[in-house]
Write an enzyme that holds these catalytic residues in place. Sequence first.
Site, PDB file in Angstrom:
ATOM      1  CG  ASP A  13      21.221  72.841  31.917  1.00  2.00           C
ATOM      2  OD1 ASP A  13      20.814  71.682  31.708  1.00  2.00           O
ATOM      3  OD2 ASP A  13      21.456  73.645  30.997  1.00  2.00           O
ATOM      4  CB  SER A  14      24.631  70.226  30.419  1.00  2.00           C
ATOM      5  OG  SER A  14      23.689  70.829  29.555  1.00  2.00           O
ATOM      6  CB  CYS A  76      19.689  69.161  33.100  1.00  2.00           C
ATOM      7  SG  CYS A  76      20.466  68.246  31.764  1.00  2.00           S
ATOM      8  CG  ASN A  77      14.045  67.808  30.277  1.00  2.00           C
ATOM      9  OD1 ASN A  77      12.946  67.394  30.577  1.00  2.00           O
ATOM     10  ND2 ASN A  77      14.292  69.097  30.148  1.00  2.00           N
ATOM     11  CB  THR A  78      20.175  65.119  29.365  1.00  2.00           C
ATOM     12  OG1 THR A  78      19.615  65.830  28.258  1.00  2.00           O
ATOM     13  CG2 THR A  78      21.004  63.975  28.869  1.00  2.00           C
ATOM     14  CD  GLU A 161      25.676  75.249  26.489  1.00  2.00           C
ATOM     15  OE1 GLU A 161      26.811  75.568  26.865  1.00  2.00           O
ATOM     16  OE2 GLU A 161      24.668  75.380  27.211  1.00  2.00           O
ATOM     17  CB  CYS A 195      15.948  69.877  25.880  1.00  5.51           C
ATOM     18  SG  CYS A 195      17.632  70.517  26.059  1.00  5.51           S
ATOM     19  CG  HIS A 197      20.240  73.972  26.364  1.00  4.42           C
ATOM     20  ND1 HIS A 197      20.395  73.178  27.465  1.00  4.42           N
ATOM     21  CD2 HIS A 197      21.441  74.573  26.164  1.00  4.42           C
ATOM     22  CE1 HIS A 197      21.646  73.271  27.901  1.00  4.42           C
ATOM     23  NE2 HIS A 197      22.294  74.116  27.119  1.00  4.42           N
TER      24      HIS A 197
HETATM   25  N1  DGL Z   1      19.362  71.344  29.031  1.00  4.28           N
HETATM   26  C1  DGL Z   1      19.541  69.964  29.108  1.00  4.28           C
HETATM   27  C2  DGL Z   1      18.284  69.145  29.036  1.00  4.28           C
HETATM   28  O1  DGL Z   1      17.272  69.623  29.512  1.00  4.28           O
HETATM   29  C3  DGL Z   1      20.775  69.340  28.592  1.00  4.28           C
HETATM   30  C4  DGL Z   1      21.135  69.455  27.246  1.00  4.28           C
HETATM   31  C5  DGL Z   1      22.478  68.904  26.919  1.00  4.28           C
HETATM   32  O2  DGL Z   1      23.457  69.242  27.576  1.00  4.28           O
HETATM   33  O3  DGL Z   1      22.534  68.122  25.964  1.00  4.28           O
HETATM   34  O4  DGL Z   1      18.269  68.044  28.555  1.00  4.28           O
END
Ligand code: DGL
Length: 276
Positions: A13-14, A76-78, A161, A195, A197
Amino acid sequence: MTHSDTFPIGIFDSGYGGLTILDAIRRRLPEYSYLYLGDNARAPYGIRSFDEIYRFTLEAMRFLFDRGCRLVILACNTASAKALRSIQQKDLPKIDSSRRVLGVIRPTVEQLGGLTSDGRIGLFATPGTVASGSYDIEIAKLYPSFRLYSHACPSWVEIVEAGKADSDIADEAVKTDVEALFAIEPTIDTIILGCTHYPLLLDKVEEHVAGRAKVVTQGQLVAESLADYLRRHPEIAERCRRDGDVEFLTTGPAERFDENASLFLGHEVAAKHCEF
Ligand code: DGL
């Protein structure tokens, strides 16, 4: 099979969001070993360009492959929205076609049929995921009669974060975004937290949704889908290491990761700093 013939499952993940997926996967599949990688130094991804998200995600995949992972979950969805398809179709055949990278969007959408009562779905996600249209595309494929109403929440990842999920700032941001989503369509019956997060803000989301819709997080859905994948691919499952270990790597400062991650997971972690 010896220790060196087996490998941990990679989870990427990010930043901290993928921990919500790791946690659910470990509950479902505790016997396997995992290598978690958070690119905290470059998070958030959701406000970055397509090019950057793709480049960073590919770098992370190569790094995890070099560490021996043969199966990686993009938690991570992004990254799933912006990079997964190119990596699967363009890069993996060149790097090593026996390696596998799986995302989180498809497993989430697959379960919607059993969750919604009238097909009016809301989505909270990063600007990158919303702009990609990935949820719209998957829903149109699997459930053409459903309607998706998306709302991007640009501040939520940064709040998480920064370790401020319990703050008044978080409360205000969630309240504003929940009302913005219901202003688009008041009869939404199911909301996806798209997301990884966002589960860290689940209590606040539920408080402000106040029973108007069901709120769905992805951890269990992704864990179930991984269990099913391993059942269908015994050739991969048998090469996954099973000593129940988890190793954490972060591109940010390790002490900061340990502090925040242990809050999210409810137990101590000892991450190592890495660069790629
Ligand atoms: N947790 C991530 C997601 O599911 C990334 C969020 C991010 O870094 O902007 O999209």
